[in-house]
Motif scaffolding. Structure first.
Motif, PDB file in Angstrom:
ATOM      1  N   GLN A  86       8.097  11.808  -0.710  1.00 12.46           N
ATOM      2  CA  GLN A  86       7.564  10.738   0.119  1.00 12.46           C
ATOM      3  C   GLN A  86       8.701   9.849   0.604  1.00 12.46           C
ATOM      4  N   ASP A  87       8.623   9.472   1.833  1.00 14.42           N
ATOM      5  CA  ASP A  87       9.675   8.668   2.438  1.00 14.42           C
ATOM      6  C   ASP A  87       9.866   7.339   1.738  1.00 14.42           C
ATOM      7  N   ILE A  88       8.781   6.786   1.233  1.00 16.99           N
ATOM      8  CA  ILE A  88       8.878   5.459   0.644  1.00 16.99           C
ATOM      9  C   ILE A  88       9.876   5.429  -0.497  1.00 16.99           C
ATOM     10  N   LEU A  89       9.907   6.481  -1.305  1.00 15.85           N
ATOM     11  CA  LEU A  89      10.837   6.496  -2.427  1.00 15.85           C
ATOM     12  C   LEU A  89      12.268   6.649  -1.950  1.00 15.85           C
ATOM     13  N   ASP A 140       0.829  -1.210   0.000  1.00 17.83           N
ATOM     14  CA  ASP A 140       0.000   0.000   0.000  1.00 17.83           C
ATOM     15  C   ASP A 140       0.864   1.261   0.000  1.00 17.83           C
ATOM     16  N   LEU A 141       1.976   1.197   0.730  1.00 19.08           N
ATOM     17  CA  LEU A 141       2.876   2.346   0.744  1.00 19.08           C
ATOM     18  C   LEU A 141       3.454   2.600  -0.651  1.00 19.08           C
ATOM     19  N   LEU A 142       3.823   1.520  -1.308  1.00 16.14           N
ATOM     20  CA  LEU A 142       4.367   1.657  -2.664  1.00 16.14           C
ATOM     21  C   LEU A 142       3.293   2.192  -3.608  1.00 16.14           C
ATOM     22  N   GLU A 143       2.076   1.704  -3.454  1.00 20.84           N
ATOM     23  CA  GLU A 143       0.992   2.173  -4.312  1.00 20.84           C
ATOM     24  C   GLU A 143       0.742   3.666  -4.083  1.00 20.84           C
ATOM     25  N   GLY A 144       0.870   4.072  -2.845  1.00 23.48           N
ATOM     26  CA  GLY A 144       0.676   5.486  -2.548  1.00 23.48           C
ATOM     27  C   GLY A 144       1.716   6.366  -3.197  1.00 23.48           C
ATOM     28  N   ALA A 145       2.905   5.804  -3.404  1.00 27.13           N
ATOM     29  CA  ALA A 145       3.980   6.595  -4.005  1.00 27.13           C
ATOM     30  C   ALA A 145       3.776   6.801  -5.489  1.00 27.13           C
TER      31      ALA A 145
END
Lengths: 379, 160
Positions: free
Chosen positions: B96-99, A12-17
């Motif tokens: 975004q932190d994820i990246l 989900d975090l990746l999808e949000g990115a």
């Protein structure tokens, strides 16, 4: 690590990115279709070209090796299938496999004339290039071609020879000189003739003759051995009476009963010990060697005697030549000894190589006479 | 001549997914769109040889991942997570932190976690797409998840 579970929170975090990324499909579609179609056309063109070349190659091979006039024919070592050819004018004779092609010729070079014959495993009518002094034209012939030429010196392309004392018989291909012919713009392989040419000068009662052999780079072992035996069967004048032409070699697969046959079709031999390192002294013994060929070759110091060969090892056919000698008594009992050497030779290019561990073929008397195996070990 | 309408439908249906997967791996939207276009070009060139959408989907994903790998190897700066040079959209992504956390992963770890946890492929399928053994994928996946959780402060056990 063992569980194959999807981590949905990370997903989900990746999808949000990247969830907001919405590429416009129309932006590149036309270009994708155009370039894809071009590549597809190129691919089919390449496939078609490759297929055409493959079929063309098949057709060419069929002409070369199949039904074409230059078809290679298979000969046999069985003496009963060989034919004698005799030239009464020069009073020489030889024997050759009846399946092979023999072409008598008469050449005229300047004022000198000469006659001879070509024997080949190819059904082909050989012509000379240009005038009567030029070489034989072997261009376009198969790579497993072998040719033997016997002729008066000066007959054809080969230069004058100095008269020598009468030659000793039987002739041996091992005594032939390796000659590289260079002609015109095709050095190394003039007019298709395999190089080097094996040239054996022969002198009989003041007359010089030449025996030339050409072995194609893919000539089989069988054909090479047949050439060797054809050369050994050549007789001139009175020698033709003293040596029966039937004694051209052993008959594989036909040892007299009740003697057993070895793995290669000749009379079986016992090898003791069957394996060992370099330096091992090995004894061989067997019965059934009643054909005159075996006793003629023994004790003369010529021929292969006992040799070891390890073929088809990369590009090198390792041959340890004359590592021992053998004798054959009146009852056809063969005994011999050899010592496993540390080095052998590779013929092309000619170089010294090590005797490597593994199975080596024991040859006795001739290049094709594979009698058994000996395993060379490390220690 | 292959069926152009079927290809077009497949393209429209899958383009976004391929671009997003490539963006997560390359961290560069422009590169992701270029790679996706090249992958679909190759698919169209072979459209007469693929069987159905399943085969086409596998082909285009596999091609895209290979192109991503090649692109990233060619431009080492992206392996270090150089996001400063990105365009406006990339900068928006970079916030975004994820990246940022993804940029800390090795390329293989990043591909493994994107294909498994974002795209939802089974581990065995990920192995086929990336040309590696399933056990290797699991190792990459475990290390990638551990690092992402640490960087993003995600608690262990949230997997479902």
């Amino acid at each position: 690590v063992r569980e194959d579970v999807r981590d949905r929170e990370l997903g989900d975090l990746l999808e949000g990115a990247v969830g907001h990324l919405e590429p416009n499909p129309d932006e590149r579609l036309a270009r994708i279709r155009r370039r894809g179609a071009t590549r597809r056309a190129l691919r089919w063109t390449a496939i078609g070209t490759t297929l055409a070349m493959f079929l063309g190659g098949l057709g060419w091979s069929a002409v070369q090796f199949g039904g074409g006039r230059d078809r290679v024919v298979v000969g046999s070592l069985d003496p009963s299938t060989w034919t004698e050819y005799h030239r009464p004018v020069d009073n020489w004779s030889l024997r050759y496999p009846s399946q092979w092609n023999l072409q008598p010729y008469t050449l005229r070079c300047f004022s000198a004339g000469g006659e001879g014959a070509l024997i080949s495993n190819v059904r082909h009518h050989f012509e000379i290039v240009g005038d009567g002094c030029a070489p034989w034209d072997m261009r376009g012939l198969p790579p497993n071609l072998v040719v033997v030429e016997v002729g008066m010196s000066g007959a054809g392309p080969f230069g004058p020879f100095t008269s020598q004392p009468d030659s000793r018989f039987p002739l041996s291909l091992d005594d032939a000189k390796r000659v590289s012919d260079v002609h015109g713009e095709e050095p190394g392989e003039p007019f298709g003739a395999p190089q080097p040419r094996l040239y054996l000068p022969v002198s009989i009662q003041g007359q010089d003759y030449a025996v030339n052999s050409w072995l194609g780079r893919r000539a089989s072992r069988l054909d090479r051995e047949i050439v060797r035996r054809i050369v050994a069967s050549i007789r001139f004048g009175r020698q033709a009476q003293e040596f029966p032409p039937d004694d051209i070699g052993p008959s594989p697969g036909a040892p007299p009963a009740p003697y057993p046959t070895g793995p290669y079709g000749y009379p079986a031999i016992m090898v003791s010990p069957p394996r060992g390192p370099v330096g091992t002294r090995v004894h061989v013994e067997g019965d059934g060697f009643t054909e005159p060929f075996w006793s003629q070759q023994s004790g003369t110091g010529g021929g292969y005697q006992i040799s070891l060969e390890r073929g088809l090892s990369g590009d090198c056919d390792r041959l340890a030549f004359q590592v021992g000698t053998y004798t054959v008594n009146a009852n056809g009992h063969l005994t011999g000894d050899f010592v496993v050497p540390s080095t052998a030779r590779c013929p092309e290019p000619d170089r010294i190589v090590e005797v490597v561990p593994g199975k080596w073929t024991i040859k006795i008397a001739c290049a094709y006479c594979e009698m058994g195996d000996f395993e060379v070990t490390k220690d | 001549v292959p069926d152009g309408s079927a290809f077009e439908a497949f393209y429209r249906q899958n383009l976004t997914r391929i671009v997003r997967a490539c963006a997560l791996v390359t961290l560069d939207r422009t590169a992701a769109e270029d790679i996706a276009a090249e992958a679909f070009t190759r698919l169209w060139a072979r459209w007469d040889l693929v069987n159905g959408e399943d085969h086409a989907g596998g082909f285009v994903f596999k091609t895209a991942m290979r192109l991503c790998y090649r692109e990233m190897r060619r431009d080492r700066r992206r392996l270090a997570g150089d996001l400063d040079r990105a365009d406006a959209i990339d900068q928006a992504l970079a916030r975004q932190d994820i990246l940022s956390a993804l940029a800390e992963l090795s390329l293989r770890q990043r591909q493994a976690v994107v294909l498994r946890d974002w795209a939802g492929f089974e581990t065995a399928e990920v192995g086929r797409l990336l040309g590696m053994r399933e056990s290797t994928v699991r190792v990459h996946l475990a290390r990638a998840r551990e690092r992402l959780r640490r960087e993003l402060r995600v608690e262990e056990g949230s997997a479902s």
